[in-house]
Write a protein that holds these residues in place. Structure first.
Motif, mmCIF file in Angstrom:
data_model
loop_
_atom_site.group_PDB
_atom_site.id
_atom_site.type_symbol
_atom_site.label_atom_id
_atom_site.label_comp_id
_atom_site.label_asym_id
_atom_site.label_seq_id
_atom_site.Cartn_x
_atom_site.Cartn_y
_atom_site.Cartn_z
ATOM 1 N N LEU A 147 0.857 -1.158 -0.165
ATOM 2 C CA LEU A 147 -0.002 -0.064 0.232
ATOM 3 C C LEU A 147 0.845 1.242 -0.024
ATOM 4 O O LEU A 147 2.035 1.119 0.394
ATOM 5 C CB LEU A 147 -0.990 0.016 1.388
ATOM 6 C CG LEU A 147 -1.863 -0.910 1.200
ATOM 7 C CD1 LEU A 147 -2.616 -1.124 2.634
ATOM 8 C CD2 LEU A 147 -3.001 -0.862 0.209
ATOM 9 N N ASP A 148 0.319 2.367 -0.448
ATOM 10 C CA ASP A 148 1.195 3.683 -0.451
ATOM 11 C C ASP A 148 1.150 4.357 0.978
ATOM 12 O O ASP A 148 0.220 4.615 1.700
ATOM 13 C CB ASP A 148 0.371 4.515 -1.457
ATOM 14 C CG ASP A 148 0.600 4.108 -2.799
ATOM 15 O OD1 ASP A 148 1.518 3.386 -3.036
ATOM 16 O OD2 ASP A 148 -0.137 4.586 -3.807
ATOM 17 N N ALA A 149 2.286 4.549 1.417
ATOM 18 C CA ALA A 149 2.433 5.131 2.678
ATOM 19 C C ALA A 149 2.397 6.710 2.235
ATOM 20 O O ALA A 149 2.046 7.532 3.131
ATOM 21 C CB ALA A 149 3.870 4.926 3.154
ATOM 22 N N ARG A 207 5.414 3.060 -1.889
ATOM 23 C CA ARG A 207 4.762 1.911 -1.051
ATOM 24 C C ARG A 207 5.425 1.770 0.293
ATOM 25 O O ARG A 207 6.878 2.069 0.583
ATOM 26 C CB ARG A 207 5.029 0.628 -1.725
ATOM 27 C CG ARG A 207 4.583 0.693 -3.154
ATOM 28 C CD ARG A 207 4.931 -0.473 -3.891
ATOM 29 N NE ARG A 207 6.272 -0.597 -3.979
ATOM 30 C CZ ARG A 207 6.806 -1.831 -4.595
ATOM 31 N NH1 ARG A 207 6.229 -2.674 -5.215
ATOM 32 N NH2 ARG A 207 8.329 -1.745 -4.887
ATOM 33 N N VAL A 208 4.731 1.105 1.208
ATOM 34 C CA VAL A 208 5.249 1.203 2.637
ATOM 35 C C VAL A 208 6.666 0.245 2.529
ATOM 36 O O VAL A 208 7.449 0.436 3.270
ATOM 37 C CB VAL A 208 4.137 0.353 3.442
ATOM 38 C CG1 VAL A 208 4.840 -0.148 4.821
ATOM 39 C CG2 VAL A 208 2.979 1.204 3.537
ATOM 40 N N GLY A 232 -3.770 3.496 -1.192
ATOM 41 C CA GLY A 232 -3.255 4.228 0.331
ATOM 42 C C GLY A 232 -3.523 3.464 1.279
ATOM 43 O O GLY A 232 -4.550 2.782 1.680
ATOM 44 N N MET A 233 -2.539 3.546 2.587
ATOM 45 C CA MET A 233 -2.475 2.966 3.759
ATOM 46 C C MET A 233 -3.912 3.659 4.471
ATOM 47 O O MET A 233 -4.185 4.785 4.340
ATOM 48 C CB MET A 233 -1.375 2.968 4.578
ATOM 49 C CG MET A 233 -1.626 2.453 5.945
ATOM 50 S SD MET A 233 -1.616 0.734 6.205
ATOM 51 C CE MET A 233 -0.120 0.134 5.759
ATOM 52 N N LEU A 234 -4.795 2.732 5.044
ATOM 53 C CA LEU A 234 -5.917 3.275 5.827
ATOM 54 C C LEU A 234 -5.325 3.372 7.412
ATOM 55 O O LEU A 234 -4.795 2.266 7.914
ATOM 56 C CB LEU A 234 -7.147 2.630 5.846
ATOM 57 C CG LEU A 234 -7.937 3.114 4.578
ATOM 58 C CD1 LEU A 234 -9.046 2.041 4.808
ATOM 59 C CD2 LEU A 234 -8.335 4.395 4.591
#
Length: 217
Positions: free
Chosen positions: A113-115, A120-121, A179-181
Motif C-alpha cells: 500500500l502507499d505510505a 509503497r510502505v 493508500g494505507m488506511l
C-alpha cells in the motif's frame, strides 16, 4: 447462492472467509493441501477438497463453474517463497480465463500500500529488512494480476497493517484505495472476521475491478 472456491482455506484468513461465505448461504469449496488436517472446515454448505494452487490443471478443474474464486494462500515449509505467490497467481489467472471461473478475489499485503503518493510502505526507510523478500514476492503476484487478460475480473483486498486473528466480528470496516488506511489515533488494524466481510462484499459486488484496495477500521 454462488459457488465460491477458496484456495488457502485452512489459514487464518481462509477460515474466516469460508465461515463468512457459508453464513451468507453460498456453496463453498474449501481447497487445502491435505484434507485430513482440515476436516473441521466441513459443515453446512462447505466441501473440503485437496488441491495444489500452483498446478494449473488442478486449479482449472476446481474453479470450473465457480462464480467467485478467492486466493488466500500462503507458502508452506517446502515452498520457494520467491516464486510461490507468482506461480499461484499465474495458475489462477490462466484457469479462470480458460474456464470462465468467475470473479477472482485475492488477499493482498499492506506492505505494498502507499505510505505516501507513489511510495509503497515496503519502499520506505523504516520498513524491516527481514520482511523485504516476502513483500517483494507478494507484490510480484499483484503484477501478475495486472497483466491478466481483460476477460479476467480480479481485485485484491488488502488488510490493515495490524491483522488481528483474535478480534471480534463487529460488522464494520472502511474500504479505501491503494493508500494505507488508519484511524484517528494513527492505528491501522482490522480483525480477520471483519476482513472476511470485506472480502465477501467484494466477491459479491465487484466494486473494485482490476485494482487493489485497503481495508481497515
Amino acid at each position: 447462492m454462488t459457488k465460491i472456491v477458496v484456495f488457502g482455506a485452512g489459514g487464518k484468513a481462509g477460515r474466516a472467509i469460508v465461515a463468512e461465505a457459508a453464513s451468507r448461504g453460498h456453496e463453498v469449496v474449501a481447497v487445502v493441501r491435505d484434507t485430513t488436517r482440515y476436516a473441521d472446515l466441513s459443515g453446512s454448505g462447505v466441501e473440503v477438497v485437496a488441491g495444489d494452487v500452483t498446478d494449473q490443471s488442478q486449479v482449472a478443474a476446481l474453479v470450473k463453474g465457480a462464480g467467485v474464486v478467492v486466493n488466500a494462500v500462503a507458502p508452506g515449509a517446502g515452498d520457494n517463497m520467491a516464486t510461490f505467490f507468482t506461480a499461484a497467481a499465474g495458475a489462477l489467472v490462466n484457469a479462470v480465463a480458460e474456464t470462465g471461473g468467475g470473479r477472482l478475489v485475492a488477499i493482498g499485503l499492506s506492505a505494498y500500500l502507499d505510505a505516501a503518493p507513489g511510495v509503497r510502505v515496503m519502499d520506505t526507510p523504516g520498513f524491516p529488512a527481514q520482511f523485504q523478500d516476502f513483500a517483494k514476492a507478494h507484490a510480484a503476484a499483484l503484477d501478475v494480476l495486472r497483466e491478466a487478460p481483460a476477460t479476467v475480473e480480479w481485485s485484491v483486498v488488502v488488510p490493515a497493517m495490524e491483522f488481528d486473528p483474535e478480534g471480534e466480528r463487529t460488522g464494520a470496516y472502511r474500504a479505501g484505495d491503494t493508500g494505507m488506511l488508519a484511524d484517528a489515533d494513527g492505528a491501522s488494524r482490522i480483525s480477520y472476521r471483519d476482513f472476511a466481510i470485506a472480502v465477501l462484499d467484494e466477491a459479491e459486488q465487484g466494486a473494485h475491478p482490476r485494482t487493489h484496495f485497503a481495508v481497515a477500521y
